[in-house]
Design an enzyme around this catalytic site. Structure first.
Site, mmCIF file in Angstrom:
data_model
loop_
_atom_site.group_PDB
_atom_site.id
_atom_site.type_symbol
_atom_site.label_atom_id
_atom_site.label_comp_id
_atom_site.label_asym_id
_atom_site.label_seq_id
_atom_site.Cartn_x
_atom_site.Cartn_y
_atom_site.Cartn_z
ATOM 1 N N HIS A 173 0.899 -1.156 0.000
ATOM 2 C CA HIS A 173 0.000 0.000 0.000
ATOM 3 C C HIS A 173 0.938 1.206 0.000
ATOM 4 C CE1 HIS A 173 -3.151 -2.797 1.127
ATOM 5 N NE2 HIS A 173 -2.470 -3.153 2.194
ATOM 6 N N GLN A 223 1.285 4.281 2.428
ATOM 7 C CA GLN A 223 1.631 4.059 3.840
ATOM 8 C C GLN A 223 3.118 4.267 4.113
ATOM 9 O OE1 GLN A 223 -0.228 0.378 5.231
ATOM 10 N NE2 GLN A 223 -2.230 1.070 4.501
ATOM 11 N N HIS A 280 -11.021 -6.299 -1.397
ATOM 12 C CA HIS A 280 -10.186 -5.930 -0.240
ATOM 13 C C HIS A 280 -10.110 -7.017 0.815
ATOM 14 C CE1 HIS A 280 -9.162 -4.064 3.659
ATOM 15 N NE2 HIS A 280 -8.394 -3.268 2.941
ATOM 16 N N ARG A 305 -14.463 -8.737 4.856
ATOM 17 C CA ARG A 305 -15.119 -7.673 5.632
ATOM 18 C C ARG A 305 -15.688 -6.604 4.709
ATOM 19 N NH1 ARG A 305 -10.588 -5.239 7.711
ATOM 20 N NH2 ARG A 305 -9.122 -6.857 7.167
ATOM 21 N N GLU A 346 -6.420 -11.984 9.076
ATOM 22 C CA GLU A 346 -5.221 -11.362 9.624
ATOM 23 C C GLU A 346 -5.313 -11.223 11.138
ATOM 24 O OE1 GLU A 346 -4.454 -7.536 7.919
ATOM 25 O OE2 GLU A 346 -2.454 -7.380 8.814
ATOM 26 N N HIS A 374 -1.842 -12.467 4.106
ATOM 27 C CA HIS A 374 -1.766 -12.699 5.557
ATOM 28 C C HIS A 374 -2.207 -14.140 5.894
ATOM 29 C CE1 HIS A 374 -0.783 -8.564 5.640
ATOM 30 N NE2 HIS A 374 -2.010 -8.130 5.429
ATOM 31 N N ASP A 403 3.986 -4.490 2.415
ATOM 32 C CA ASP A 403 2.696 -4.066 2.962
ATOM 33 C C ASP A 403 2.699 -2.610 3.453
ATOM 34 O OD1 ASP A 403 0.213 -3.903 4.205
ATOM 35 O OD2 ASP A 403 0.356 -5.784 5.267
HETATM 36 C C1 NGQ Z 1 -4.926 -2.010 4.540
HETATM 37 N N1 NGQ Z 1 -3.563 -3.372 6.008
HETATM 38 O O1 NGQ Z 1 -5.784 -2.154 3.664
HETATM 39 O O2 NGQ Z 1 -4.109 -1.104 4.515
HETATM 40 C C2 NGQ Z 1 -4.912 -3.011 5.686
HETATM 41 C C3 NGQ Z 1 -5.597 -2.436 6.875
HETATM 42 C C4 NGQ Z 1 -7.934 -3.331 6.774
HETATM 43 C C5 NGQ Z 1 -3.313 -4.590 6.485
HETATM 44 N N2 NGQ Z 1 -4.312 -5.425 6.541
HETATM 45 C C6 NGQ Z 1 -7.045 -2.147 6.661
HETATM 46 N N3 NGQ Z 1 -2.116 -4.945 6.877
HETATM 47 O O3 NGQ Z 1 -7.498 -4.479 6.645
HETATM 48 O O4 NGQ Z 1 -9.133 -3.120 6.967
HETATM 49 ZN ZN ZN Z 2 -2.608 -5.033 2.974
#
Ligand code: NGQ
Ligand code: ZN
Length: 460
Positions: free
Chosen positions: A58, A61, A207, A210, A239, A273, A324
């Protein structure tokens, strides 16, 4: 045409001596001949190994790394980190994202990553409405990859819900949300605009379970298959323990179990993950041939848990690495922590070979090359005809590599490197890092500094 000569080089068959590598003008390797003479070829200054694919990024980040390491008065967790991330992302515009991503990709190249899977979910303007060019944010990361010279698999992210069962997306998530047809149309449009780019490929990233309800998941995967039957499909999965519990409450199944039961998960999928799996899920995931996308430094940083790597490797599972959230951008560090997690859990040593005798550094590097290349859906990850000419030249003058050759050089690179032991980096037949310096380093770093100044309220 370009011809390289390596005294030693890592090929699929093992270490080769006196390898002549011929590369065509499009940047693909056309032949590799061991036991050859250097003849007028460009001699490499050290051992050559394939560049590492980074299967999960990402990019934005990178500019947040280091800002989330202060304890608050609540119990900090993945979920509180995510709220901080939402506040950070709210300020970014395409020019910021391009500057940040270019800096990140140059750092990846210097560290030995030659291709990246960009799991890209920041699509819309600050008010949640699409930009005049719906693809503006995607174009920003594509432009950054081109400026830095890294290979890219862009994975535009489908995001629709705030949790299992279709809970509405929250205000912090509105810049991520797309209708399935709109996202697929954007992917089609981007593929048309960039049809000639040899270092770029497109896939799809629902994504997570969820954020994507079952009907949307099925429709998006079918729509992507209609565009490109072999496109890589990436998804975040299992995760966090809370995520597993919420999935069980919603469906009666655990996330990996649910996905394997409801989607045709095959070798084109990458489950990012997959930290929390039962022994049965671990075996089923391995059998599916999907890639497990492992990001050990971020998973450690966010307090996720341990992926059952020893068991997955013993079941002959396929896997690769990603940086990541970019609190670390270093293939050796990801690989080292993958192995160290298992050593700490099991109070044993040398686990990545799943019981077979041999080099742990080589098993890790080669495993991540193979799985990473598959996850990015490109012909990369090998010094072999037909592959992109993406390679690293190790620095034979780095103290960690003195007197070390073959697999011992990989063991030393992964476990004993202090500072970078990577000297030169080639992507698609072009040198992008020479003697540790990136070809556009000064300009990219200056633009990044200006972006950081803008984001922290000042102008530079
Ligand atoms: C993300 N990162 O999309 O940046 C996610 C966090 C989520 C990681 N999972 C947000 N490491 O999973 O809702
Ligand atoms: Zn991610």
């Amino acid at each position: 045409m370009k011809t390289l000569f390596a005294e030693t080089a890592l090929t699929a068959a093992g270490w080769a001596r006196d390898l002549r590598i011929v590369i065509d003008d499009a940047g693909d390797i056309v032949s590799c001949e061991a036991g050859a003479a250097p003849d007028g070829a460009e001699s490499l200054a050290g051992p050559a190994i394939p560049g590492m694919p980074n299967l999960h990024s990402h990019a934005f980040q990178r500019a947040m790394a280091g800002l989330t390491e202060r304890a608050s008065d609540r119990a900090d967790s993945f979920w509180t980190w995510r709220e901080t991330m939402y506040r950070f992302v709210a300020r970014l515009e395409p020019e910021d994202v391009e500057a940040i991503a270019a800096q990140l990709y140059l750092e990846m190249l210097k560290a030995g990553y030659t291709a990246v899977g960009e799991f890209h979910y920041l699509h819309h303007g600050r008010d949640g409405r699409p930009y005049a060019d719906r693809c503006a944010m995607s174009e920003a990361v594509i432009a950054a990859a081109a400026r830095a010279g890294i290979g890219m698999t862009l994975l535009p992210v489908l995001y629709q819900a705030g949790g299992f069962g279709g809970a509405p997306a929250g205000p912090g998530q509105r810049r991520f949300v797309s209708a399935t047809d709109d996202l697929l149309a954007s992917i089609g449009e981007l593929r048309r605009r960039h049809a000639g780019s040899r270092n770029l490929r497109f896939g799809l990233a629902p994504h997570s379970l969820r954020a994507v309800p079952p009907e949307a998941l099925a429709a998006a995967v079918a729509g992507m298959r209609a565009i490109d039957a072999a496109a890589p499909i990436h998804i975040h999965i299992a995760e966090q323990i809370r995520e597993v519990e919420e999935c069980l409450a919603w469906s009666g199944r655990r996330p990996v179990e649910w996905l394997l039961d409801h989607a045709d998960v095959d070798a084109s999928w990458c489950l990012v993950h997959a930290t929390h799996m039962t022994a049965e899920e671990t075996r089923r995931l391995a059998r599916s041939r999907a890639i497990a996308g492992l990001c050990p430094t971020t998973e450690g940083n966010l307090g996720d848990g341990f992926f059952p790597f020893a068991e997955f490797a013993a079941a002959d599972g396929r896997w690769g690495i990603g940086s990541d959230s970019h609190i670390s951008v270093s293939p050796p560090e990801e690989l080292r922590w993958l192995e160290y997690g298992q050593r700490l859990l099991k109070r044993q040593r040398n686990l990545a070979t799943a019981g077979a005798p041999g080099s742990i550094g080589a098993a890790l590097w080669r495993g991540a090359l193979e799985g990473g290349a598959a996850a990015l859906g490109r012909r990369i990850g090998g010094l072999a005809p037909g592959c992109r000419a993406d390679l690293l030249v190790l620095d034979a003058a780095a103290p960690a590599l003195y007197g070390r050759s073959g697999d011992l050089a990989l063991d030393s690179l992964v476990f004993a490197g202090i500072g970078s032991a990577i000297r030169d980096v080639m992507v698609g037949g072009n040198w992008v890092v020479r003697e540790g310096h990136h070809i556009a380093e000064d300009r990219i770093a200056a633009a990044y500094r200006r972006a950081i100044a803008r984001l922290s309220g000042g102008e530079e």
